[in-house]
Design an enzyme around this catalytic site. Structure first.
Site, mmCIF file in Angstrom:
data_model
loop_
_atom_site.group_PDB
_atom_site.id
_atom_site.type_symbol
_atom_site.label_atom_id
_atom_site.label_comp_id
_atom_site.label_asym_id
_atom_site.label_seq_id
_atom_site.Cartn_x
_atom_site.Cartn_y
_atom_site.Cartn_z
ATOM 1 N N TYR A 89 -8.625 -1.407 2.101
ATOM 2 C CA TYR A 89 -9.540 -1.317 0.962
ATOM 3 C C TYR A 89 -10.991 -1.608 1.359
ATOM 4 O O TYR A 89 -11.909 -1.289 0.603
ATOM 5 C CB TYR A 89 -9.149 -2.313 -0.143
ATOM 6 C CG TYR A 89 -7.794 -2.108 -0.760
ATOM 7 C CD1 TYR A 89 -7.021 -0.982 -0.501
ATOM 8 C CD2 TYR A 89 -7.267 -3.079 -1.613
ATOM 9 C CE1 TYR A 89 -5.766 -0.821 -1.070
ATOM 10 C CE2 TYR A 89 -6.021 -2.919 -2.193
ATOM 11 C CZ TYR A 89 -5.273 -1.798 -1.910
ATOM 12 O OH TYR A 89 -4.033 -1.651 -2.470
ATOM 13 N N LEU A 125 -1.094 1.645 -14.856
ATOM 14 C CA LEU A 125 -1.627 2.366 -16.010
ATOM 15 C C LEU A 125 -1.714 3.861 -15.728
ATOM 16 O O LEU A 125 -2.349 4.601 -16.483
ATOM 17 C CB LEU A 125 -3.005 1.810 -16.386
ATOM 18 C CG LEU A 125 -3.057 0.288 -16.593
ATOM 19 C CD1 LEU A 125 -4.459 -0.156 -16.993
ATOM 20 C CD2 LEU A 125 -2.034 -0.154 -17.646
#
Length: 271
Positions: free
Chosen positions: A43, A184
């Site tokens: 990341y 989500l």
């Protein structure tokens, strides 16, 4: 001492690479009540996550700090993994990692070499628990056979459009956590009629419905990513949402399947 339980809701940090924004969101989440922060070498934000942990008014030992080693960053050979853990600790500003994952079972991943290094790190006290990410059941079986230490967590994409029933059942059978990333569905849960109906029924948001549905499954925890205080707080509140059997069944029966995370060599692409 490393934490031995994962909270229901942790903070994901993928794509949160702006130094100040990342550190602020981590500190905000911890001060709001989060106790699990998930990052990865790939990341590019471990330093910023570490700054946020240091800035929060929470003791380090109360926070489960999780990161991942990636074949394209450091390699997954024995010595590579040992060095990667030290680098992550340095970037995060911590003495130990509560949880270290194999990010992807690709490249130079070999269960015997890679997992032996993780066990050595546990023996040294550098790592508390061993995790893997994006594995299939066959690869989980291989990992468990190679490990003397228990497998603590398997992190995988999971949401109402990718329900991972086989992997959930496997986690429940073998007693490890399934850590749901992208819970989500990259925001798509707001567009799913079944989710919308449950959200309206309970006067909550669609993301809260998705998180509550995931948490209704034994052994499943979630790591939604967010950088805004409003969303960080709203996501955490989903831990207090109780869906009824009718709600859960309606989401269980969604007849769609969409995967948002792909890469060459992923186990589900075999064949």
């Amino acid at each position: 001492m490393p934490n031995d339980e994962l909270p229901d809701i942790g903070l994901g940090t993928w794509q949160n690479t702006d130094p100040e924004r990342c550190a602020r969101s981590v500190a905000t989440a911890l001060d709001a009540g989060y106790r699990h922060v998930d990052t990865a070498q790939h990341y590019g934000n471990e330093e910023h996550v570490g700054d946020g942990i240091a800035a929060a008014s929470v003791r380090r030992e109360e926070v489960t700090v999780a990161t991942k080693v990636h074949p394209e960053d450091t390699g997954l050979g024995y010595d590579d993994v040992l060095g990667a853990a030290a680098t992550s600790c340095d970037r995060l500003g911590v003495d130990y990692l509560d949880l270290l994952y194999v990010h992807w079972p690709v490249g130079d991943y070999e269960a015997s070499e890679t997992l032996a290094a993780l066990e050595e790190l546990v023996d040294r006290g550098t790592v508390g628990h061993i995790g893997v990410s994006n594995f299939s059941v066959d690869l989980l079986e291989e990992a468990r056979a190679a490990l003397d230490d228990p497998l603590f967590a398997h992190q995988v994409e999971m949401h109402p459009l990718l329900q991972q029933r086989e992997l959930v059942a496997y986690a429940q059978e073998h007693g490890h956590y399934l850590v749901a990333y992208s819970p989500l569905a990259r925001g798509t849960v707001t567009e799913i009629p079944e989710i919308q109906a449950v959200a309206e029924k309970h006067a909550i948001s669609e993301p809260q419905v998705s998180l509550a549905w995931l948490l209704s499954k034994d052994n499943v925890v979630v790591i939604p990513k967010s950088a805004t205080e409003a969303h960080i707080t709203a996501n955490l509140q989903a831990a207090n949402v109780e869906l009824d059997e009718e709600d859960i069944a309606a989401i269980d029966d969604i007849d769609r399947e969409e995967r948002f995370v792909e890469r060459p060599g992923a186990p589900w692409l075999d064949g």
